[in-house]
Write a protein that holds these residues in place. Structure first.
Motif, short mmCIF file in Angstrom:
data_model
loop_
_atom_site.label_atom_id
_atom_site.label_comp_id
_atom_site.label_asym_id
_atom_site.label_seq_id
_atom_site.Cartn_x
_atom_site.Cartn_y
_atom_site.Cartn_z
N UNK A 21 0.82 -1.22 0.00
CA UNK A 21 0.00 0.00 0.00
C UNK A 21 0.85 1.27 0.00
N UNK A 22 2.11 1.14 0.39
CA UNK A 22 2.99 2.31 0.36
C UNK A 22 3.17 2.84 -1.06
N UNK A 23 3.09 1.95 -2.06
CA UNK A 23 3.29 2.38 -3.45
C UNK A 23 2.21 3.36 -3.90
N UNK A 24 0.92 3.01 -3.88
CA UNK A 24 -0.08 4.01 -4.28
C UNK A 24 -0.12 5.22 -3.35
N UNK A 25 0.25 5.04 -2.08
CA UNK A 25 0.30 6.19 -1.18
C UNK A 25 1.37 7.18 -1.64
N UNK A 26 2.53 6.66 -2.03
CA UNK A 26 3.60 7.52 -2.56
C UNK A 26 3.17 8.17 -3.86
N UNK A 228 8.99 7.74 -5.92
CA UNK A 228 7.76 7.45 -6.65
C UNK A 228 7.94 6.50 -7.80
N UNK A 229 9.17 6.36 -8.29
CA UNK A 229 9.44 5.43 -9.38
C UNK A 229 10.02 4.13 -8.89
N UNK A 230 11.31 4.13 -8.59
CA UNK A 230 12.01 2.87 -8.30
C UNK A 230 11.48 2.18 -7.04
N UNK A 231 11.50 2.89 -5.90
CA UNK A 231 11.08 2.25 -4.65
C UNK A 231 9.62 1.82 -4.70
N UNK A 232 8.74 2.70 -5.19
CA UNK A 232 7.31 2.37 -5.22
C UNK A 232 7.03 1.18 -6.11
N UNK A 257 -6.72 9.52 -2.70
CA UNK A 257 -7.05 9.88 -1.32
C UNK A 257 -5.87 10.59 -0.66
N UNK A 258 -4.66 10.07 -0.87
CA UNK A 258 -3.47 10.72 -0.33
C UNK A 258 -3.29 12.10 -0.98
#
Length: 310
Positions: A21-26, A228-232, A257-258
């Motif tokens: 969920x951290x990916x779409x949050x970022x 937002x690119x690599x880590x997500x 939402x974020x």
């Protein structure tokens, strides 16, 4: 009788879901970073820097290239997940009010539910379908504003196309899996590089020369590319490999939402009662969609001999 799997039975699932969920949050930070830090009028250049440099850096670090059929698969997945998704999303944002574009793009989980049945042969889940639709409604309540209703056929098709592109990319990512002995970082490097290479000529043709970049813009591009690119995408693709694809797709509404929440905290925007209801509905939909209803099985009675052998 249908019941939900008890929380203690999905502890591992819950942990993996929270990380994914951290990916779409970022990704939800993209709007505020773009509007506050980046030079205006160059969304494709921002998309290019979000994909290609991060992909090449990860490729250099992992020193792992695709092989065999994976050259073609990496190209297809990179184009679907980034190369087509980014331009279509920006076209929608330019031609439609932001609320309408976000709502149409939030239809991605609904498309994934259908594609999972067609491509993955998964049994249709009324539970997740209902919560996917609820998530779209929730996002609409949050981001739509009075007077924002507008119809632009190209914009609508672009918004739906961006949702369909990423939905198909997510589903094919699940279907094809990941090659043996290839980690999520190397895998993400293939797709980011492929998507970036696709975006390179598109950006040059449509936007021409890159803009002048100052200090804040450098920070913005670094955030979009490395976080937002690599880590997500590392977290996103790992989640797709480990979790049900519809479960991952239902995390998508967290992004708008974020973005709305950051609009309140950073840009001084406000949320009225309707927006707060939509915010709550979206969170409930995202959370409930992670649970899998199952049929309660009638316990089998043990014989005395079986009890004695325990």
């Amino acid at each position: 009788m249908a019941v939900l799997s008890p929380p203690q039975a999905i502890t591992g699932h819950a942990g993996r879901t929270a990380i994914t969920a951290l990916a779409p949050a970022v990704w939800g930070t993209t709007y505020v970073v773009t509007t506050e830090l980046l030079p205006p009028g160059h969304p494709l250049f921002a998309s290019l820097l979000r994909a290609l440099p991060a992909g090449l850096i990860a490729l250099a670090l992992t020193r792992t290239l695709p092989h065999g059929v994976w050259w073609g698969r990496a190209a297809i997945l990179g184009v679907l997940n980034m190369g087509l998704f980014f331009p279509l999303l920006f076209v929608a944002a330019e031609r439609l009010p932001g609320g309408i574009a976000a709502t149409l793009s939030a239809s991605q989980p609904v498309i994934v539910v259908a594609l999972a049945v067609l491509l993955l042969r998964e049994r249709p889940s009324a539970w997740r379908t209902a919560w996917a639709v609820a998530g779209v409604v929730g996002v609409g309540l949050v981001v739509l504003r009075p007077g924002s209703a507008a119809f632009d056929l190209v914009g609508v098709l672009a918004a739906l196309g961006s949702a369909a592109s990423m939905a198909l990319g997510v589903t094919l990512t699940k279907r094809w899996g990941r090659p043996k002995n290839v980690g999520p970082t190397a895998y993400a490097s293939w797709l980011l590089t492929a998507g970036g290479l696709f975006l390179l000529p598109v950006t040059l043709v449509l936007e021409g020369a890159p803009p002048a970049v100052d200090g804040p813009a450098v920070l913005g591009y670094l955030w979009l590319g490395l976080v937002g690119g690599l880590l997500a995408y590392i977290l996103w693709f790992r989640g797709i490999a480990e979790l049900p694809v519809t479960s991952v797709a239902l995390l998508g509404p967290l992004s708008p939402i974020v973005a709305a929440l950051l609009g309140v905290l950073v840009l001084g925007q406000t949320l009225g009662p309707i927006q707060l209801v939509g915010f709550a509905l979206t969170i409930v939909a995202v959370t409930a969609g992670q649970w899998s209803p199952r049929n309660r099985r009638t316990p089998v009675r043990e014989t005395p001999k079986e009890r004695n052998n325990q």
